[in-house]
Structure formats: structure tokens, C-alpha cells
Design an enzyme around this catalytic site. Structure first.
Site, short mmCIF file in Angstrom:
data_model
loop_
_atom_site.label_atom_id
_atom_site.label_comp_id
_atom_site.label_asym_id
_atom_site.label_seq_id
_atom_site.Cartn_x
_atom_site.Cartn_y
_atom_site.Cartn_z
N HIS A 44 67.09 75.89 2.90
CA HIS A 44 67.64 76.68 4.01
C HIS A 44 68.72 75.95 4.80
O HIS A 44 69.31 76.54 5.69
CB HIS A 44 66.53 77.14 4.96
CG HIS A 44 66.02 76.04 5.84
ND1 HIS A 44 65.16 75.09 5.40
CD2 HIS A 44 66.29 75.73 7.13
CE1 HIS A 44 64.90 74.24 6.38
NE2 HIS A 44 65.57 74.60 7.44
C1 UD1 Z 1 66.45 77.07 12.21
C2 UD1 Z 1 66.70 75.67 12.77
C3 UD1 Z 1 66.43 74.63 11.70
C4 UD1 Z 1 65.06 74.82 11.10
C5 UD1 Z 1 64.92 76.24 10.60
C6 UD1 Z 1 63.57 76.51 10.01
C7 UD1 Z 1 68.43 75.40 14.49
C8 UD1 Z 1 69.81 74.92 14.71
N1 UD1 Z 1 68.07 75.49 13.19
O1 UD1 Z 1 67.40 77.28 11.18
O2 UD1 Z 1 66.51 73.33 12.26
O3 UD1 Z 1 64.88 73.90 10.04
O4 UD1 Z 1 65.14 77.14 11.68
O5 UD1 Z 1 63.48 77.80 9.49
O6 UD1 Z 1 67.72 75.68 15.41
N2 UD1 Z 1 66.54 85.20 10.46
C9 UD1 Z 1 65.75 86.28 10.17
N3 UD1 Z 1 64.50 86.31 10.74
C10 UD1 Z 1 64.02 85.36 11.55
C11 UD1 Z 1 64.85 84.27 11.85
C12 UD1 Z 1 66.11 84.19 11.28
O7 UD1 Z 1 66.13 87.16 9.42
O8 UD1 Z 1 62.88 85.48 12.03
C13 UD1 Z 1 67.87 85.12 9.83
C14 UD1 Z 1 69.02 85.56 10.71
O9 UD1 Z 1 69.91 86.25 9.92
C15 UD1 Z 1 69.65 84.27 11.17
C16 UD1 Z 1 69.36 83.32 10.01
O10 UD1 Z 1 68.12 83.76 9.47
O11 UD1 Z 1 71.00 84.41 11.44
C17 UD1 Z 1 69.25 81.89 10.43
O12 UD1 Z 1 68.31 81.74 11.52
P1 UD1 Z 1 68.53 80.61 12.64
O13 UD1 Z 1 67.39 80.60 13.57
O14 UD1 Z 1 69.90 80.76 13.20
O15 UD1 Z 1 68.59 79.27 11.83
P2 UD1 Z 1 67.68 78.75 10.65
O16 UD1 Z 1 68.54 78.60 9.44
O17 UD1 Z 1 66.42 79.53 10.50
#
Ligand code: UD1
Length: 373
Positions: free
Chosen positions: A202
Site C-alpha cells: 500500500h
Molecule cells: C495511511 C497512512 C499510512 C498507513 C496506512 C495503513 C498516512 C499519511 N498514511 O495510508 O501510514 O500505513 O494508512 O493503511 O496517514 N480509503 C478507502 N477506505 C478507507 C480508507 C482509505 O477507500 O477506509 C481509500 C481512499 O481512496 C484514500 C486511499 O484509500 O484516498 C488512501 O487512504 P489514506 O488514509 O489517505 O492513506 P493510506 O494509503 O491508507
């Protein structure tokens, strides 16, 4: 006040909540920022880890780094102003960690950082920036491994603020191990003990960059000829796969099982029975160490060098040939290392709660002395 925001935070706050609740007057308030919100990225973990329902959910959701961090900050400020906590406890290195930490210190509230001092020395990682900033702001810094202490010393953090306490993520793993062993995830997916690998991906540097992702896919094409690979797909990764031709390449591999993210118990069971884990996660490097499962880390660095010292974890980068060679070199090394990093014994959260409670009473005494002087 204890802050949780994203999936890797939940297994860290579970033992902290238990530890604080065992003190009669500590009154921990749990806040969920809502950085992660899908059922299988959030609700399931609260249920399985028996984390109390958060008193407040800020519901910030997904956005760019600036928008998400700003939403976390503007959401948490009125909550902190009305609850007036003695101390704010943040865990890990996600945007919720740094956002809530910054608001707390600006309001003059003491800040405690759990999992302090970890450094990948790679400032292109958003988490590395979050780690450096959170540590710079914190009054109490709780390290999970000795490298954390050394990094903070190098950054001239006062040693009296820094404590080696062990690993709260491992507290959760040891606490849930018996329950996880009962999971029927292997039967549900037709998997055999030690007969499969797991892949999790991820990191933006791996999945957002097509060239890097396609090198990893090339390695998978080779590895999956030897054994099935279970691939629980993170939402960020799913979006990247859908947008590119890589999805078709992955689907064309007969032994790759792309599935939705697992809950905690299923994933612990899956990991403990795996032949190998390929990952770019931080926490999984630690969990495979305790479980004695070979882990190939698909990154150029790690902020958790203790996992490499223990012998379970290898940093293999993202070059296809290197990944395949490392996979072939694993000859069922899945036995527990002889030793574990110090204090990875299931009691880190209790040590942290003891220190914070002691610190809060000292801080209160000092404050009343100052007022009466
Ligand atoms: C975040 C953390 C990362 C951690 C990871 C674990 C930061 C900078 N990054 O990254 O350190 O290792 O979480 O998972 O805080 N999304 C969904 N559903 C959810 C959450 C996210 O669909 O419940 C999708 C959204 O499209 C979003 C993308 O996943 O834009 C990324 O989510 P985000 O929280 O921005 O960062 P992670 O890559 O999950």
C-alpha cells in the site's frame, strides 16, 4: 485523550485503553479521527479487539495530505478545548498522529508519542515526516525498540523524556493469539498450513508508481508458480490496479488470490500459518518477527531494524530478480528467532500508562506549586 485514525492505529490503542481503564481515576477519552472509515478498515477492528466505542468520531475521511491533516486539526481543536485532557496520546506515524499532536502542543496540553524514534531516513515517505515532527513536539516519547532511543539521542531529544517500553502492537498480538488461532480463514480459502504466501502492498512509492508496481508484479508472476499467494488488497492499491493494465496482469496469474482486506483475527491466523510474507507494511515486519515467519520487505529501507536483527525480516527492495532470489533462498526458516527485541512481552501499554499517570500527577503538582508561588 487517546487518538486513533487509521487501521494500524487500532491494534495500538486497544492495549492502551485497557491499561488506562485499569486505573480508577484515569478516565481515558478515545477519539477516532475517521481517517479510515470502511467497515473492514475500521469497525471490524474495534469489534474484534474489543476497543470501546470512541466518544467522538471526527469523520474526516480521505483527501490530499494537506486537506486531510487540516480537517483533522480543525476537527480536534474544539474537542480538546472542551474536554481539557491532561495529556494527549498519539500512536504511530499517520496523518492523525501529527495533526492531533500539533493541536495539542499549541493548546499547551502535554503530548505523548507511542512508537517514537523510528526512522527510515527516507524523507520521501509521508510517515517519516510525520514521525520526525511528532517526536519534535512530544513531551513523552515511548520507543518500541533500541534504534528509537539511538535516533532520538542523535536528534538531541532530552533523555528524561524518552522511555524504552516495548511494542504495543505486539501487546495486541499476544493478547489475541488464542482467539486468532480459532479463525477458519484457511479452510474458507482452501489454504494449507505453510503452503502459501501472503502479499500486502500500500505504500505510495510502490503502488502509485507504475514502474515500481510492475517490477513487483513481475516477481509475483514467478513466485506464484511455486505456491498460492493471498493478496488482501488495500483500498489505495485497488484504485491503482483498477486504473492501469497491471490489474489484468495480476488477474491472469492463476495462483494469486486477490481478496478484500481481512479483519485482525483472520489476518493473524493467516500470517502465523504462512510460508512467507511479502509486504511493504511497517507493522507486519514486527508481527512476523514475533510469529517467526520469514518476511520479505519490498522497500529499500526499514524504520524497524530490530526485525532484521532478529533474522525474520529481509529488506529486498523492488527489483524483480532480487525479490525472486530472496524467495527462493527461504528454506522453511519459519522457526522462532532465539531472542526477541527487548520488552516485546505483551506489557508495553501497562508501562506507558504507569509513566503517563506518574507524569500527569507530577505535572499537576508543579502547576499548583507555580500558581501558589
Ligand atoms: C495511511 C497512512 C499510512 C498507513 C496506512 C495503513 C498516512 C499519511 N498514511 O495510508 O501510514 O500505513 O494508512 O493503511 O496517514 N480509503 C478507502 N477506505 C478507507 C480508507 C482509505 O477507500 O477506509 C481509500 C481512499 O481512496 C484514500 C486511499 O484509500 O484516498 C488512501 O487512504 P489514506 O488514509 O489517505 O492513506 P493510506 O494509503 O491508507
Amino acid at each position: 485523550m487517546i487518538i486513533a485514525g487509521a487501521r494500524p492505529n487500532f491494534m495500538k490503542v486497544a492495549p492502551l485503553m485497557r491499561a488506562f481503564q485499569s486505573y480508577p481515576y484515569s478516565n481515558p477519552i478515545l477519539v477516532h479521527t475517521g481517517q479510515h472509515y470502511d467497515d473492514n478498515m475500521s469497525r471490524l477492528f474495534f469489534e474484534e479487539l474489543q476497543i470501546p466505542k470512541p466518544e467522538i468520531n471526527l469523520g474526516v475521511g480521505s483527501a490530499s495530505h494537506a486537506q486531510q491533516t487540516a480537517a483533522i486539526m480543525t476537527g480536534i481543536e474544539p474537542v480538546m478545548l472542551s474536554c481539557k485532557p491532561d495529556v494527549v496520546v498519539v500512536v504511530g506515524d499517520v496523518n492523525s498522529t501529527v495533526g492531533c499532536g500539533l493541536v495539542a502542543v499549541k493548546l499547551g496540553i502535554r503530548l505523548a508519542h507511542v512508537e517514537a524514534g523510528l526512522r527510515s531516513h527516507d524523507r520521501s515517505m509521508p510517515e517519516e515526516i510525520n514521525r520526525i515532527l511528532t517526536d519534535a513536539m512530544s513531551d513523552l516519547l515511548f520507543c518500541s525498540e533500541p534504534s528509537g532511543i539511538e535516533n532520538l539521542q542523535r536528534e538531541n531529544v532530552e533523555s528524561k523524556k524518552v522511555h524504552l517500553v516495548g511494542n504495543v502492537m505486539i501487546d495486541s498480538l499476544l493478547y489475541c493469539r488464542k482467539q486468532a488461532a480459532k479463525s477458519l480463514v484457511l479452510e474458507r480459502h482452501g489454504l494449507e498450513q505453510k503452503g502459501y504466501g501472503i502479499l500486502t502492498l500500500h505504500r505510495p512509492s510502490n503502488v502509485d508508481d507504475n514502474r515500481v508496481f510492475s517490477r513487483i508484479v513481475e516477481a509475483l508472476e514467478e513466485i506464484q508458480r511455486d505456491m498460492p499467494i493471498v493478496f488482501p488488497v488495500h483500498p489505495r492499491t485497488r484504485a491503482c490496479i483498477q486504473e492501469t493494465y497491471l490489474g489484468d496482469r495480476i488477474k491472469a496469474m492463476s495462483q494469486i488470490m486477490m481478496v478484500d482486506p481481512f479483519g485482525y483475527m483472520d489476518f493473524m491466523k493467516l500470517m502465523s500459518s504462512a510460508y512467507v510474507v511479502l509486504t511493504d507494511s511497517g507493522g507486519i515486519q514486527e508481527e512476523t518477527t514475533i510469529l517467526g515467519i520469514p518476511c520479505l520487505t519490498l522497500r529499500e529501507n526499514t524504520e524497524r531494524p530490530a526485525t532484521v536483527d532478529m533474522g525474520t525480516n529481509q529488506i529486498v527492495g523492488t527489483d524483480a530478480q532480487r525479490i525472486v532470489a530472496a524467495f527462493k533462498a527461504i528454506k522453511r526458516r519459519n522457526k522462532l528467532p532465539e531472542t526477541m527485541p527487548p520488552l516485546w512481552d505483551g506489557h508495553a501499554a501497562e508501562r506507558i500508562a504507569d509513566i503517563i499517570i506518574e507524569d500527569s500527577s507530577v505535572a499537576k503538582q508543579n502547576y499548583s506549586l507555580m500558581r501558589s508561588a
